[in-house]
Motif scaffolding. Structure first.
Motif, PDB file in Angstrom:
ATOM      1  N   LYS A  93     -55.375 -32.622 -43.674  1.00 38.56           N
ATOM      2  CA  LYS A  93     -53.878 -33.478 -43.554  1.00 38.56           C
ATOM      3  C   LYS A  93     -54.054 -34.204 -44.732  1.00 38.56           C
ATOM      4  O   LYS A  93     -52.690 -33.775 -45.364  1.00 38.56           O
ATOM      5  CB  LYS A  93     -54.346 -34.735 -42.561  1.00 38.56           C
ATOM      6  CG  LYS A  93     -53.262 -35.666 -42.122  1.00 38.56           C
ATOM      7  CD  LYS A  93     -53.370 -36.679 -41.930  1.00 38.56           C
ATOM      8  CE  LYS A  93     -51.650 -37.332 -41.567  1.00 38.56           C
ATOM      9  NZ  LYS A  93     -52.323 -38.670 -40.854  1.00 38.56           N
ATOM     10  N   ASN A 105     -62.706 -33.628 -32.929  1.00 39.57           N
ATOM     11  CA  ASN A 105     -63.080 -33.301 -31.614  1.00 39.57           C
ATOM     12  C   ASN A 105     -62.770 -31.820 -30.927  1.00 39.57           C
ATOM     13  O   ASN A 105     -63.870 -31.397 -30.338  1.00 39.57           O
ATOM     14  CB  ASN A 105     -62.833 -34.423 -30.217  1.00 39.57           C
ATOM     15  CG  ASN A 105     -62.906 -35.458 -31.404  1.00 39.57           C
ATOM     16  OD1 ASN A 105     -63.928 -36.316 -31.449  1.00 39.57           O
ATOM     17  ND2 ASN A 105     -62.216 -36.171 -31.724  1.00 39.57           N
ATOM     18  N   THR A 106     -61.659 -31.122 -31.430  1.00 41.10           N
ATOM     19  CA  THR A 106     -61.369 -30.045 -30.749  1.00 41.10           C
ATOM     20  C   THR A 106     -60.865 -28.652 -31.263  1.00 41.10           C
ATOM     21  O   THR A 106     -60.875 -27.423 -31.002  1.00 41.10           O
ATOM     22  CB  THR A 106     -60.513 -30.510 -29.628  1.00 41.10           C
ATOM     23  OG1 THR A 106     -59.097 -30.370 -29.866  1.00 41.10           O
ATOM     24  CG2 THR A 106     -61.369 -31.328 -28.610  1.00 41.10           C
ATOM     25  N   GLU A 107     -60.491 -28.553 -32.567  1.00 42.12           N
ATOM     26  CA  GLU A 107     -59.523 -28.225 -33.225  1.00 42.12           C
ATOM     27  C   GLU A 107     -60.362 -28.121 -34.863  1.00 42.12           C
ATOM     28  O   GLU A 107     -60.064 -27.152 -35.885  1.00 42.12           O
ATOM     29  CB  GLU A 107     -58.556 -28.397 -33.778  1.00 42.12           C
ATOM     30  CG  GLU A 107     -57.356 -28.513 -32.767  1.00 42.12           C
ATOM     31  CD  GLU A 107     -55.759 -28.959 -32.496  1.00 42.12           C
ATOM     32  OE1 GLU A 107     -55.461 -28.558 -31.716  1.00 42.12           O
ATOM     33  OE2 GLU A 107     -55.979 -29.579 -33.296  1.00 42.12           O
ATOM     34  N   GLU A 153     -52.488 -30.606 -39.701  1.00 45.12           N
ATOM     35  CA  GLU A 153     -53.397 -31.499 -39.073  1.00 45.12           C
ATOM     36  C   GLU A 153     -54.453 -31.657 -37.999  1.00 45.12           C
ATOM     37  O   GLU A 153     -53.798 -30.271 -37.809  1.00 45.12           O
ATOM     38  CB  GLU A 153     -52.655 -33.291 -38.117  1.00 45.12           C
ATOM     39  CG  GLU A 153     -51.885 -33.449 -39.883  1.00 45.12           C
ATOM     40  CD  GLU A 153     -50.304 -35.016 -38.884  1.00 45.12           C
ATOM     41  OE1 GLU A 153     -51.454 -35.434 -37.939  1.00 45.12           O
ATOM     42  OE2 GLU A 153     -49.999 -35.055 -39.392  1.00 45.12           O
ATOM     43  N   TYR A 154     -55.275 -31.608 -37.685  1.00 47.04           N
ATOM     44  CA  TYR A 154     -55.948 -30.727 -36.883  1.00 47.04           C
ATOM     45  C   TYR A 154     -57.372 -31.865 -36.270  1.00 47.04           C
ATOM     46  O   TYR A 154     -58.104 -33.263 -37.131  1.00 47.04           O
ATOM     47  CB  TYR A 154     -57.146 -30.058 -37.424  1.00 47.04           C
ATOM     48  CG  TYR A 154     -56.424 -28.470 -37.603  1.00 47.04           C
ATOM     49  CD1 TYR A 154     -56.265 -27.889 -36.934  1.00 47.04           C
ATOM     50  CD2 TYR A 154     -56.228 -28.349 -39.296  1.00 47.04           C
ATOM     51  CE1 TYR A 154     -56.081 -26.358 -37.408  1.00 47.04           C
ATOM     52  CE2 TYR A 154     -55.519 -27.605 -39.248  1.00 47.04           C
ATOM     53  CZ  TYR A 154     -55.362 -26.324 -38.398  1.00 47.04           C
ATOM     54  OH  TYR A 154     -54.685 -25.353 -39.009  1.00 47.04           O
ATOM     55  N   ASP A 155     -57.534 -31.643 -34.885  1.00 43.43           N
ATOM     56  CA  ASP A 155     -58.074 -32.804 -34.017  1.00 43.43           C
ATOM     57  C   ASP A 155     -59.937 -32.403 -34.470  1.00 43.43           C
ATOM     58  O   ASP A 155     -59.978 -31.723 -33.999  1.00 43.43           O
ATOM     59  CB  ASP A 155     -58.171 -32.722 -32.533  1.00 43.43           C
ATOM     60  CG  ASP A 155     -58.664 -33.728 -31.531  1.00 43.43           C
ATOM     61  OD1 ASP A 155     -59.934 -34.866 -32.417  1.00 43.43           O
ATOM     62  OD2 ASP A 155     -58.497 -34.382 -30.992  1.00 43.43           O
ATOM     63  N   GLU A 175     -64.329 -34.963 -38.960  1.00 48.85           N
ATOM     64  CA  GLU A 175     -63.341 -36.036 -39.584  1.00 48.85           C
ATOM     65  C   GLU A 175     -63.009 -35.777 -40.746  1.00 48.85           C
ATOM     66  O   GLU A 175     -61.579 -36.124 -41.788  1.00 48.85           O
ATOM     67  CB  GLU A 175     -64.618 -37.185 -38.785  1.00 48.85           C
ATOM     68  CG  GLU A 175     -64.436 -37.562 -37.705  1.00 48.85           C
ATOM     69  CD  GLU A 175     -64.825 -38.407 -37.153  1.00 48.85           C
ATOM     70  OE1 GLU A 175     -64.915 -38.808 -36.016  1.00 48.85           O
ATOM     71  OE2 GLU A 175     -65.871 -39.156 -37.900  1.00 48.85           O
ATOM     72  N   SER A 233     -60.580 -32.349 -41.635  1.00 48.13           N
ATOM     73  CA  SER A 233     -59.323 -33.547 -40.493  1.00 48.13           C
ATOM     74  C   SER A 233     -59.269 -34.094 -41.789  1.00 48.13           C
ATOM     75  O   SER A 233     -57.760 -34.157 -42.058  1.00 48.13           O
ATOM     76  CB  SER A 233     -59.449 -33.656 -39.350  1.00 48.13           C
ATOM     77  OG  SER A 233     -58.813 -34.829 -38.699  1.00 48.13           O
TER      78      SER A 233
END
Length: 391
Positions: free
Chosen positions: A82, A92-94, A88-90, A75, A78
Motif C-alpha cells: 500500500k 487475511n485473504t489476499e 491494497e490487499y487484505d 500485515e 500489506s
C-alpha cells in the motif's frame, strides 16, 4: 521381462534444461573465473535480519505457520504494498507467503491455466516462464520485444499476440534479463489491452526495489487492474535473501483462495525462520535496501558505459542488476561468444538466446559484483572483443 519405454511424463521429457545452469557448471570447474552470470545480489543479508531468524530458532519457533504464512508478516506486506506501490490487499485473504517467487509463479499458473489456454510471455524473459506455462498445460505465445525500443513491450505488440484462446499475460518489470522497466505510461497502454480482452495478468515484480530512475509501478495499482492481477514478489533480490527462499503473492480473494489450495498440498507453508527474518526486513531493513540500490546504480553506469565504449551496444537498464549488450560486433552468436569468452578470458556470462529467440545476439551480464571484479572483467572483455571484432 517387458519394460516400459519411459516412466517419465512426456511434458517433462520434452522440457529443456536451463541454459543458465550449463554455463554455471562449466565455470565451476575452472579456476580464476569472474562470474557475471549469477542472478543474485553480492550483498549478505543484513545482520539484523539474520539475527531475527536466529532468535526465532532460539525461542523454539520451529513449527508450521498458517498455510498462508505468519499473519504478522502478511500485515507487514500489506502495508509495504500500500505505502510503496499504492496497491491494497487484505492480509487475511489476499496475501500468501511462498517458497520463493519461483513457487509463486508455479502455483499461479497451475491455478488459472486449463489445457489449451494461451499465455502471452514477453521475451527476452526469465528462463522458467515458458516451461512453467507448459507444465501447467498451457500454450506459451511469445512476443519478442525489440532492442531499438529498449526491449519494452508495446500495446500494439501485445494486441497482435492475443487470440480467442488467450487467458493471461505474463509481465516482468524490472525485467530479467534486460533490466527494462515498464513505466506508468507503458503500463497504462498495456493495461487497456488486458482489460479490453478480459485477461488475467501475472506480474513478476521480484526486482521492484531495484528500479533506479523512475521508481517501480505495480500494474495492480492501475485503474481496473487490481481484480485481474496476480502480483508476485519476494525478498530474494531487493533484500539480498536469495537463499532464504521466501516469496509472496498478492491477489484478489477470489483468485488467492484457489492459489492457497494448491500451496497447501504442494508446500504446506514457507520456512518459519525465513518468515520471522522477513518481518524484520520490512520493519527495519529498508535503509540497507536503499544502500544496495545506490551501489548497484553506481556499478550500472560504470559497466554499461564500459560495454558501449568497447563496441558492445547496450541500452541503460532501468532496473534489476543486469546489462544485456549486443555482441553483433564480433560476428559471434550468443552461445559462441559466451563459450569463447569463458574459455579464453575466464569471464562467465549467459548467452541471450536462453531467454528466448529475441535474446539471440546478446549476452546477459550481472553487475552485482564488486567494482574490482567488474573492472577486471571489463579489461578481459575488451581484450576479447578486440581479438574477435570482424571475425
Amino acid at each position: 521381462m517387458t519394460t516400459k519405454t519411459s516412466y517419465i511424463a512426456k511434458s517433462v521429457e520434452n522440457l529443456k534444461p536451463s541454459g543458465i545452469r550449463r554455463f554455471f557448471d562449466l565455470a565451476a570447474n575452472m579456476e580464476g573465473v569472474i562470474s557475471l552470470g549469477v542472478g543474485e545480489p553480492d550483498f549478505i543479508t543484513s545482520w539484523t535480519v539474520r539475527e531475527a531468524a536466529i532468535l526465532s530458532l532460539e525461542q523454539g519457533f520451529t513449527s508450521y505457520t498458517a498455510n498462508a504464512g505468519l499473519l504478522e508478516l502478511r500485515e507487514k506486506i500489506s502495508g509495504y504494498m500500500k505505502n510503496g506501490y499504492g496497491a491494497e490487499y487484505d492480509p487475511n485473504t489476499e496475501i500468501i507467503l511462498t517458497t520463493g517467487a519461483s513457487q509463486a509463479l508455479d502455483i499461479s499458473m497451475r491455478a488459472i491455466i486449463d489445457p489449451g489456454d494461451e499465455v502471452v510471455v514477453v521475451e527476452p524473459g526469465f528462463v522458467s516462464y515458458v516451461p512453467l506455462v507448459q507444465l501447467a498445460g498451457g500454450t506459451p505465445v511469445t512476443v519478442e520485444t525489440k532492442p531499438e525500443n529498449g526491449f519494452k513491450l508495446t500495446a500494439e505488440e501485445l494486441e497482435e499476440a492475443i487470440t480467442e484462446r488467450t487467458k493471461a499475460v505474463l509481465l516482468c518489470s524490472p525485467n530479467n534479463p534486460t533490466g527494462t522497466v515498464l513505466e506508468r505510461e507503458n503500463l497504462e497502454e498495456i493495461a487497456e489491452v488486458i482489460r479490453r480482452h478480459d485477461l488475467v495478468v501475472l506480474s513478476d515484480e521480484i526486482y521492484s526495489e531495484l528500479a533506479y530512475d523512475h521508481g517501480h509501478v505495480s500494474i495492480a495499482s492501475l485503474s481496473g487492474m487490481r481484480d485481474r492481477s496476480i502480483v508476485i514478489n519476494g525478498f530474494s533480490k531487493g533484500f539480498a535473501m536469495t537463499g532464504w527462499r521466501l516469496g509472496f503473492i498478492c491477489a484478489p480473494a477470489e483468485i488467492a483462495a484457489p492459489l492457497l489450495k494448491i500451496h497447501q498440498y504442494a508446500m504446506m507453508c514457507a520456512s518459519t525462520p525465513a518468515q520471522y527474518a522477513a518481518v524484520e526486513a520490512l520493519d527495519k531493513g529498508m535503509e540497507e535496501v536503499m544502500e544496495m540500490k545506490r551501489s548497484y546504480r553506481h556499478r550500472r553506469h560504470y559497466f554499461v558505459d564500459s560495454l558501449n565504449e568497447m563496441g558492445l551496444g547496450c541500452h541503460l537498464p532501468g532496473g534489476a542488476f543486469y546489462a544485456f549488450p549486443s555482441v553483433a560486433k564480433t560476428g559471434l552468436s550468443s552461445e559462441e561468444f559466451a563459450e569463447k569468452l569463458l574459455m579464453e578470458e575466464k569471464v562467465a556470462v549467459v548467452p541471450g538466446n536462453v531467454f528466448g529467440k529475441g535474446g539471440e545476439g546478446h549476452i546477459r551480464c550481472s553487475y552485482a559484483s564488486s567494482m574490482e571484479q567488474l573492472q577486471e572483467a571489463v579489461k578481459r572483455m575488451k581484450r576479447f572483443v578486440e581479438n574477435h571484432s570482424g571475425n
